[in-house]
Design a protein around this motif. Structure first.
Motif, PDB file in Angstrom:
ATOM      1  N   TYR A  37      36.286  30.400  37.974  1.00  0.00           N
ATOM      2  CA  TYR A  37      35.881  31.808  38.006  1.00  0.00           C
ATOM      3  C   TYR A  37      35.900  32.346  39.438  1.00  0.00           C
ATOM      4  CZ  TYR A  37      32.934  35.950  37.524  1.00  0.00           C
ATOM      5  OH  TYR A  37      32.438  37.231  37.570  1.00  0.00           O
ATOM      6  N   VAL A  38      35.385  31.559  40.378  1.00  0.00           N
ATOM      7  CA  VAL A  38      35.394  31.995  41.778  1.00  0.00           C
ATOM      8  C   VAL A  38      36.822  32.127  42.290  1.00  0.00           C
ATOM      9  CG1 VAL A  38      34.737  31.338  44.128  1.00  0.00           C
ATOM     10  CG2 VAL A  38      33.117  31.032  42.254  1.00  0.00           C
ATOM     11  N   GLY A  39      37.686  31.165  41.895  1.00  0.00           N
ATOM     12  CA  GLY A  39      39.085  31.258  42.285  1.00  0.00           C
ATOM     13  C   GLY A  39      39.769  32.475  41.694  1.00  0.00           C
ATOM     14  N   TRP A  40      39.438  32.787  40.430  1.00  0.00           N
ATOM     15  CA  TRP A  40      40.020  33.969  39.790  1.00  0.00           C
ATOM     16  C   TRP A  40      39.574  35.250  40.490  1.00  0.00           C
ATOM     17  CZ3 TRP A  40      43.515  36.379  37.246  1.00  0.00           C
ATOM     18  CH2 TRP A  40      43.247  37.609  36.639  1.00  0.00           C
ATOM     19  N   LEU A  41      38.320  35.320  40.910  1.00  0.00           N
ATOM     20  CA  LEU A  41      37.849  36.500  41.632  1.00  0.00           C
ATOM     21  C   LEU A  41      38.609  36.671  42.936  1.00  0.00           C
ATOM     22  CD1 LEU A  41      33.954  36.302  41.138  1.00  0.00           C
ATOM     23  CD2 LEU A  41      35.599  37.765  39.936  1.00  0.00           C
ATOM     24  N   SER A  42      38.844  35.548  43.643  1.00  0.00           N
ATOM     25  CA  SER A  42      39.599  35.610  44.890  1.00  0.00           C
ATOM     26  C   SER A  42      41.046  36.021  44.622  1.00  0.00           C
ATOM     27  CB  SER A  42      39.556  34.257  45.595  1.00  0.00           C
ATOM     28  OG  SER A  42      40.343  34.268  46.767  1.00  0.00           O
ATOM     29  N   PHE A  43      41.630  35.477  43.557  1.00  0.00           N
ATOM     30  CA  PHE A  43      43.018  35.816  43.214  1.00  0.00           C
ATOM     31  C   PHE A  43      43.123  37.278  42.806  1.00  0.00           C
ATOM     32  CE2 PHE A  43      46.577  36.156  40.286  1.00  0.00           C
ATOM     33  CZ  PHE A  43      47.580  35.472  40.951  1.00  0.00           C
ATOM     34  N   ARG A  44      42.170  37.753  42.030  1.00  0.00           N
ATOM     35  CA  ARG A  44      42.197  39.130  41.543  1.00  0.00           C
ATOM     36  C   ARG A  44      42.044  40.144  42.666  1.00  0.00           C
ATOM     37  NH1 ARG A  44      37.679  40.776  37.263  1.00  0.00           N
ATOM     38  NH2 ARG A  44      36.490  40.824  39.213  1.00  0.00           N
ATOM     39  N   ALA A  45      41.408  39.730  43.752  1.00  0.00           N
ATOM     40  CA  ALA A  45      41.217  40.642  44.884  1.00  0.00           C
ATOM     41  C   ALA A  45      42.505  40.866  45.667  1.00  0.00           C
ATOM     42  CB  ALA A  45      40.137  40.094  45.814  1.00  0.00           C
ATOM     43  N   ASN A  46      43.541  40.075  45.363  1.00  0.00           N
ATOM     44  CA  ASN A  46      44.829  40.220  46.046  1.00  0.00           C
ATOM     45  C   ASN A  46      45.765  41.026  45.156  1.00  0.00           C
ATOM     46  OD1 ASN A  46      47.346  39.933  47.254  1.00  0.00           O
ATOM     47  ND2 ASN A  46      47.036  37.781  47.778  1.00  0.00           N
ATOM     48  N   PRO A  47      46.017  42.292  45.479  1.00  0.00           N
ATOM     49  CA  PRO A  47      46.834  43.135  44.577  1.00  0.00           C
ATOM     50  C   PRO A  47      48.266  42.636  44.433  1.00  0.00           C
ATOM     51  CG  PRO A  47      46.386  44.277  46.644  1.00  0.00           C
ATOM     52  CD  PRO A  47      45.541  43.061  46.645  1.00  0.00           C
ATOM     53  N   LEU A  48      48.848  42.104  45.510  1.00  0.00           N
ATOM     54  CA  LEU A  48      50.217  41.605  45.417  1.00  0.00           C
ATOM     55  C   LEU A  48      50.298  40.380  44.509  1.00  0.00           C
ATOM     56  CD1 LEU A  48      51.502  41.965  49.099  1.00  0.00           C
ATOM     57  CD2 LEU A  48      51.984  43.430  47.124  1.00  0.00           C
ATOM     58  N   ALA A  49      49.271  39.537  44.564  1.00  0.00           N
ATOM     59  CA  ALA A  49      49.247  38.372  43.675  1.00  0.00           C
ATOM     60  C   ALA A  49      49.153  38.811  42.219  1.00  0.00           C
ATOM     61  CB  ALA A  49      48.071  37.466  44.036  1.00  0.00           C
ATOM     62  N   MET A  50      48.388  39.858  41.947  1.00  0.00           N
ATOM     63  CA  MET A  50      48.288  40.367  40.587  1.00  0.00           C
ATOM     64  C   MET A  50      49.618  40.956  40.116  1.00  0.00           C
ATOM     65  SD  MET A  50      45.333  39.623  39.475  1.00  0.00           S
ATOM     66  CE  MET A  50      45.300  40.617  37.989  1.00  0.00           C
ATOM     67  N   VAL A  51      50.345  41.593  41.043  1.00  0.00           N
ATOM     68  CA  VAL A  51      51.683  42.092  40.689  1.00  0.00           C
ATOM     69  C   VAL A  51      52.594  40.928  40.320  1.00  0.00           C
ATOM     70  CG1 VAL A  51      53.744  43.241  41.590  1.00  0.00           C
ATOM     71  CG2 VAL A  51      51.488  44.187  42.069  1.00  0.00           C
ATOM     72  N   GLY A  52      52.541  39.849  41.115  1.00  0.00           N
ATOM     73  CA  GLY A  52      53.346  38.671  40.810  1.00  0.00           C
ATOM     74  C   GLY A  52      52.977  38.058  39.474  1.00  0.00           C
ATOM     75  N   LEU A  53      51.678  37.975  39.198  1.00  0.00           N
ATOM     76  CA  LEU A  53      51.230  37.442  37.913  1.00  0.00           C
ATOM     77  C   LEU A  53      51.721  38.316  36.765  1.00  0.00           C
ATOM     78  CD1 LEU A  53      49.511  35.433  36.279  1.00  0.00           C
ATOM     79  CD2 LEU A  53      47.543  36.942  36.663  1.00  0.00           C
ATOM     80  N   ALA A  54      51.669  39.629  36.938  1.00  0.00           N
ATOM     81  CA  ALA A  54      52.138  40.543  35.887  1.00  0.00           C
ATOM     82  C   ALA A  54      53.628  40.350  35.625  1.00  0.00           C
ATOM     83  CB  ALA A  54      51.842  41.989  36.286  1.00  0.00           C
ATOM     84  N   ILE A  55      54.415  40.153  36.685  1.00  0.00           N
ATOM     85  CA  ILE A  55      55.859  39.961  36.511  1.00  0.00           C
ATOM     86  C   ILE A  55      56.135  38.657  35.775  1.00  0.00           C
ATOM     87  CG2 ILE A  55      58.022  39.539  37.734  1.00  0.00           C
ATOM     88  CD1 ILE A  55      57.028  41.441  39.922  1.00  0.00           C
TER      89      ILE A  55
END
Length: 313
Positions: A37-55
């Motif tokens: 959960y803590v890792g997901w919060l850190s990952f979610r705070a990175n907008p570019l990482a979320m764009v990569g995950l969405a792709i």
């Protein structure tokens, strides 16, 4: 001692969050979920990482539902007299190629081949690299010297050149392309696993397990490999873009997937002679390669920030 149960589904989100972020977890499961959960919060705070995950998620969904998203046959074309090399339109979103085939359908179905290559190469190459690296770092001495010199031989050649050599020896085809790429991509994983193993092989917990009578194989598989996986996973994710480009390069040269399979690199090769007047034939699969490669790179960068604390500082 019985571990406290997580909050019921009817509890508030705040209670669940408090349970996940508890300073003293009551069980291993709670601790693992809390770290995730803590890792997901850190990952979610990175907008570019979320764009990569969405792709990447979009690529997986497109591959799964390709038959629903693209109803036209990607292998059989239409009327060569009236539907050949048509520009993008409402009927043919990405236009048609020189065989009157719908490029949109071929790009969508080609995502399955791309995802298949990425998954197979990762599944084959990652265990090889991790095993070589952990064995080399754990035993050291002559074992380390021999295994690392073999690794250096593979690293001495550019990846695409080495893949071309192996595919030329094995013969063209998607299966041989997967094997060739896997053979060329494992050395960096071995290097990373060896470096991680060198930092933990003399740790107190390793000595304790060894004193309890554990064999070297058990220590490597049960205690050393799990500690190496976070760094290796980040490298594998970052390398997925390179895998896609290498597979596309082999397809472009006619050594990867063979016609009429809708492989993106082969589609670019078929469309290069029409690049000036019918640009969409090569541009559409090229854009697909660019977007997917970008997605994996952004996802890998985000995972590196989450899984590698040293890189985040």
């Amino acid at each position: 001692m019985t571990a406290p149960a997580p909050p019921a589904t009817s509890s508030s989100a705040g209670a669940l969050r408090a349970w996940l972020t508890a300073a003293e977890p009551g069980s291993r499961t709670q601790a693992r979920l809390g770290r995730f959960y803590v890792g997901w919060l850190s990952f979610r705070a990175n907008p570019l990482a979320m764009v990569g995950l969405a792709i990447v998620v979009a690529l997986v969904l497109v591959a799964i539902f390709a038959d629903v998203l693209a109803t036209r046959d990607p292998l059989i074309g239409g009327d060569l007299r009236t539907e050949r090399l048509l520009p993008p339109s409402a009927e043919f979103w990405f236009g048609t190629d020189n065989q009157a085939r719908d490029i949109y359908a071929r790009v969508v179905h080609g995502s399955r081949l791309t995802l298949l290559v990425v998954v197979l190469v990762s599944v084959i190459a990652t265990p090889i690299g991790v095993l070589v690296g952990t064995v080399s770092g754990y035993f050291g001495g002559i074992v380390d010297t021999v295994l690392m010199r073999i690794t250096d031989i593979f690293l001495a050649f550019p990846r695409l050149v080495l893949a071309l050599a192996f595919v030329s020896a094995l013969g063209p085809g998607i299966e041989n392309a997967v094997i060739a790429i896997a053979i060329t991509i494992w050395p960096p994983y071995a290097r990373i696993a060896r470096a991680e193993t060198l930092t933990v092989r003399n740790g107190d917990f390793i000595h304790a397990v060894r004193l309890q009578g554990a064999s070297s194989a058990r220590i490597i598989l049960r205690h050393v490999v799990p500690l190496c996986m976070s760094s290796v996973i980040v490298r594998v994710t970052l390398d997925m873009a390179g895998i896609i480009l290498t597979a596309a390069g082999l397809g472009f040269l006619g050594l990867g997937a063979q016609p009429p399979l809708p492989e993106w690199g082969a589609m670019i090769a078929a469309g290069r002679q029409y690049l000036i007047d019918q640009w969409w034939v090569a541009a559409m699969p090229g854009i697909a390669i660019f977007v997917v490669s970008l997605g994996f790179n952004l996802l890998g960068d985000g995972l590196r920030d989450v899984l590698d604390p040293k890189a985040a500082k």
